[in-house]
Write an enzyme that holds these catalytic residues in place. Structure first.
Site, PDB file in Angstrom:
ATOM      1  N   ASP A  84       0.729  -1.236  -0.037  1.00 21.48           N
ATOM      2  CA  ASP A  84      -0.186  -0.287   0.277  1.00 21.48           C
ATOM      3  C   ASP A  84       1.086   1.095  -0.023  1.00 21.48           C
ATOM      4  OD1 ASP A  84      -1.870  -1.911   0.482  1.00 21.48           O
ATOM      5  OD2 ASP A  84      -3.180  -0.781   1.601  1.00 21.48           O
ATOM      6  N   CYS A 124       1.004  -7.994   5.226  1.00 18.45           N
ATOM      7  CA  CYS A 124       0.941  -6.625   4.774  1.00 18.45           C
ATOM      8  C   CYS A 124      -0.827  -6.168   5.098  1.00 18.45           C
ATOM      9  CB  CYS A 124       1.789  -5.717   3.679  1.00 18.45           C
ATOM     10  SG  CYS A 124       3.946  -5.929   5.096  1.00 18.45           S
ATOM     11  N   ASP A 125      -1.414  -5.463   4.671  1.00 18.77           N
ATOM     12  CA  ASP A 125      -1.955  -4.641   4.890  1.00 18.77           C
ATOM     13  C   ASP A 125      -3.081  -5.341   3.685  1.00 18.77           C
ATOM     14  OD1 ASP A 125      -0.687  -2.257   5.082  1.00 18.77           O
ATOM     15  OD2 ASP A 125      -1.927  -1.181   4.586  1.00 18.77           O
ATOM     16  N   CYS A 137       5.282  -2.207   8.472  1.00 18.53           N
ATOM     17  CA  CYS A 137       5.561  -1.233   9.086  1.00 18.53           C
ATOM     18  C   CYS A 137       5.250  -0.876  10.339  1.00 18.53           C
ATOM     19  CB  CYS A 137       4.804  -0.098   8.093  1.00 18.53           C
ATOM     20  SG  CYS A 137       5.344   0.262   6.369  1.00 18.53           S
ATOM     21  N   GLU A 155      -6.883   4.780  -0.018  1.00 17.60           N
ATOM     22  CA  GLU A 155      -6.684   5.264   1.201  1.00 17.60           C
ATOM     23  C   GLU A 155      -5.787   6.419   0.738  1.00 17.60           C
ATOM     24  OE1 GLU A 155      -3.223   2.689   2.792  1.00 17.60           O
ATOM     25  OE2 GLU A 155      -4.539   1.429   3.616  1.00 17.60           O
ATOM     26  N   SER A 176      -5.371   5.124   5.773  1.00 14.77           N
ATOM     27  CA  SER A 176      -3.766   4.662   5.924  1.00 14.77           C
ATOM     28  C   SER A 176      -4.050   4.167   7.454  1.00 14.77           C
ATOM     29  CB  SER A 176      -2.451   4.344   5.568  1.00 14.77           C
ATOM     30  OG  SER A 176      -1.576   4.403   6.217  1.00 14.77           O
TER      31      SER A 176
END
Length: 613
Positions: free
Chosen positions: A81, A122-123, A197, A493, A519
């Protein structure tokens, strides 16, 4: 006994052709008739959260094989992302969740796998695999790639940025006080290692929630990607999934299945955790979607009710200088769940992939319980290495001590909660009769009431232009519409607009309202998921420049100061226009794949899932 699903391809004369093909993949004679475990990996060189996963599947496979299963690995796609942010690539992020879920279903059902270990991070990868797990309802264990280490402190023009992360870099890029050399110093520090992250952004939020749902092992959400302690999670995942197979297929024990584990009570516990840890607003989308896939009666009203009674116990980046490594040092997710449990805020009659009941596993894994095992205490001493690397398990660093400060540390007790309400709040009003969502953990309480005139744009690109060209004024509400699941399509986002507002000094002086989403790195007065979205005839599509918008987080109100009669007049005019409920001046190329998603996508209050029937 319940027959193995894979029996149709491994046992009997009719399976001769399939067995011949299985042999060509390396399957041995003595493996036919054993449970086939799909190792659902997501390795890619495009995404730092997945770049270290190439050989991790082998660790899981060895553990599966040693426990008596037959491992077979495949990969899903994975969208980053952060790299997709701020351009047309972000249109693909949320729809990729559905592609991932479908691809897992296709592979597992086509090859009749008996169980899965989902290696996500991840996302959209964890949510996509979670949707697939709830849909397929076969034994499963989740194990993520782990969070990234936080970046080291840097000083730019006398201003300390400590510690740094992705959001630090994006915000600095919009700050005129940071020159190019300073910006380079920040970006070189921001993302130092492999892993998701480093803050409580969407990826880490979702990986933490799998612990509360009961589908992953303790430490899954917080053990760093770079730490050697994480290897044991992959090994245990392989062992555990074979035990689940034995319970379900061998003993006809349906409690080993994900729908029996991730019940409504487990979803309530997961959202209680989300409120307490100030997770990403995206988690609401993904939890609603997973509940629907598992036919669990859990909706936005349930989330709203939880947010009114569960306090915020932890503020992690982007809402403080704490990062996931600090959450881990404070005892990780078991410590937060332990605080909630002592406050009577969890359902106790739930179980997990590794434990028969909540109390016993919290006793063992909550470092504040007074009964924590040596294994738990050892795990939560795992510390960052402070060395740039893309290698998993590359450090053995240890914290000298754990953070057990329940008043001023990373994880507070209920008595010392940051706020009495949860870190996520559902707002309603004439703008969003079906709801909107804000991350209240990211907002100073003096800003919980805000009234200002609307500044309306019809794309994220236009929003960024308005901010960077300095035509947005303090006190205004920037309305970004036609960015919902159908209207975008893809529900982009808005990290760049929020980061640029912050970098421009307007982060606490303006509000941002959208039918898109934010986000996990967004902060400030950022209200997303407005439902119904503009493309579905929502009131957000009727707002005009200068209309007064009131935001009242205390009372959970989002209101447009326009009469019902005037809104009806505007609605009639919109529906009589040449292109009703479409952006009027936006230039955007939308591919066939995205148009297909747009035709089926629901608004955010339904999780932005596809509605086919």
């Amino acid at each position: 006994m319940i027959p193995l699903r894979s029996k149709v391809t491994t046992v009997g004369r009719n399976a001769a052709g399939a067995r011949a093909l299985w042999r060509a993949t390396g399957t041995k004679e003595n493996e036919f008739g054993k449970p086939i475990v799909a190792i659902v990996n997501s390795y890619t060189q495009f995404v730092p959260g997945h770049v270290h996963l190439k050989n991790v599947g082998d660790i899981v496979a060895d553990a599966v094989r040693a426990a008596g299963g037959v491992p077979k690995e495949f990969n899903t796609i994975a969208v980053d992302d952060g790299i997709a942010m701020g351009h047309g690539g972000m249109l693909y992020s949320l729809p990729s969740r559905e592609i991932i879920a479908d691809s897992v279903e296709y592979m597992v059902n086509a090859h009749t796998a008996d169980a899965m270990v989902c290696i996500s991070n991840c996302d959209k990868i964890t949510p996509g695999m979670l949707n697939a797990a709830m849909r397929l309802n076969i034994p499963v264990v989740f194990v993520s790639g782990g969070p990234m280490e936080a970046g080291k402190a840097v000083v730019v023009d006398g201003v300390a940025h400590a510690p740094t992360d992705l959001i630090t870099a994006i915000s600095a890029s919009a700050n005129d006080g940071v020159d190019d050399a300073g910006l380079l110093a920040v970006e070189q520090s921001a993302c130092p290692t492999c892993g998701s992250c480093s803050g409580m952004f969407t990826a880490n939020s979702m990986n933490c929630l799998t612990e509360a749902l009961g589908l992953s092992l303790p430490g899954n959400g917080s053990t760093l990607a770079t730490h050697s302690a994480r290897r044991a999670l992959f090994e245990k995942a392989g062992e555990t999934v074979v035990k689940l197979c034995e319970r379900y297929y061998g003993q006809e024990d349906e409690s080993a299945l994900p729908r029996s584990i991730a019940t409504k009570k487990a979803f309530e516990n997961a959202m209680a955790l989300d409120m307490a840890m100030g997770g990403s607003t995206n988690t609401i989308l993904h939890i609603l979607a997973a509940a629907q896939e598992g036919e669990v009666d859990f909706d936005l009203a349930d989330i709203d009710a939880l947010s009114k009674r569960v306090p915020c116990l932890s503020k992690v980046a982007p809402n403080s200088d704490y990062h996931m490594e600090d959450v881990h040092r404070a005892g990780g997710i078991p410590a937060i769940l332990g605080e909630l449990n002592r406050g009577g805020l969890l359902n106790k009659d739930v179980h997990s992939v590794f434990s028969d009941d909540l109390e016993s596993w919290l006793d063992e894994w909550d470092i504040r319980s007074g009964k924590a095992s040596e294994e738990a205490i050892d795990l939560f001493h795992a510390a960052p290495g402070g060395i740039r690397t893309t290698e998993a398990f590359s450090t053995d660093n240890r914290w000298d001590s754990l953070d057990t400060d329940a008043e001023n540390g990373c994880i507070h007790s209920i008595e010392h909660a940051h706020t009495a309400d949860g870190g996520l709040v559902v707002l309603r009003g004439n703008i969003a009769p079906d709801g909107a969502v804000i991350k209240s953990a990211g907002i100073d309480e003096e800003l919980w009431t805000f009234t200002g005139p609307a500044r309306v744009v019809e794309s994220q690109e236009e929003a960024v232009s308005v901010i960077l060209n300095k035509t947005i004024q303090a006190g205004e509400v920037l309305v970004v519409r036609y960015e919902g699941p159908s209207g975008g399509p893809g529900m982009q986002e808005m990290l760049h607009p929020t980061a640029f507002l912050k970098g421009s000094g307007l982060g606490k002086k303006c509000a941002l309202l959208t039918d898109g989403r934010f986000s996990g790195g967004s902060s400030g007065l950022s209200i997303g998921h407005v439902s119904p979205e503009a493309a579905h005839g929502g009131v957000i599509g009727l707002i005009e420049d200068g209309d007064i918008i009131t935001i009242d987080i205390h009372n959970r109100v989002l209101d447009l100061g326009v009469s019902d009669e005037e809104l009806e007049r505007r609605r009639a005019a919109e529906e009589a226009s040449d292109k009703p409920w479409q952006p009027k001046n936006r230039q955007r190329v939308v591919s066939k794949a995205l148009r297909a998603y747009a035709k089926m996508a629901t608004s955010a209050d339904k999780g932005a899932v596809r509605q086919i029937d």
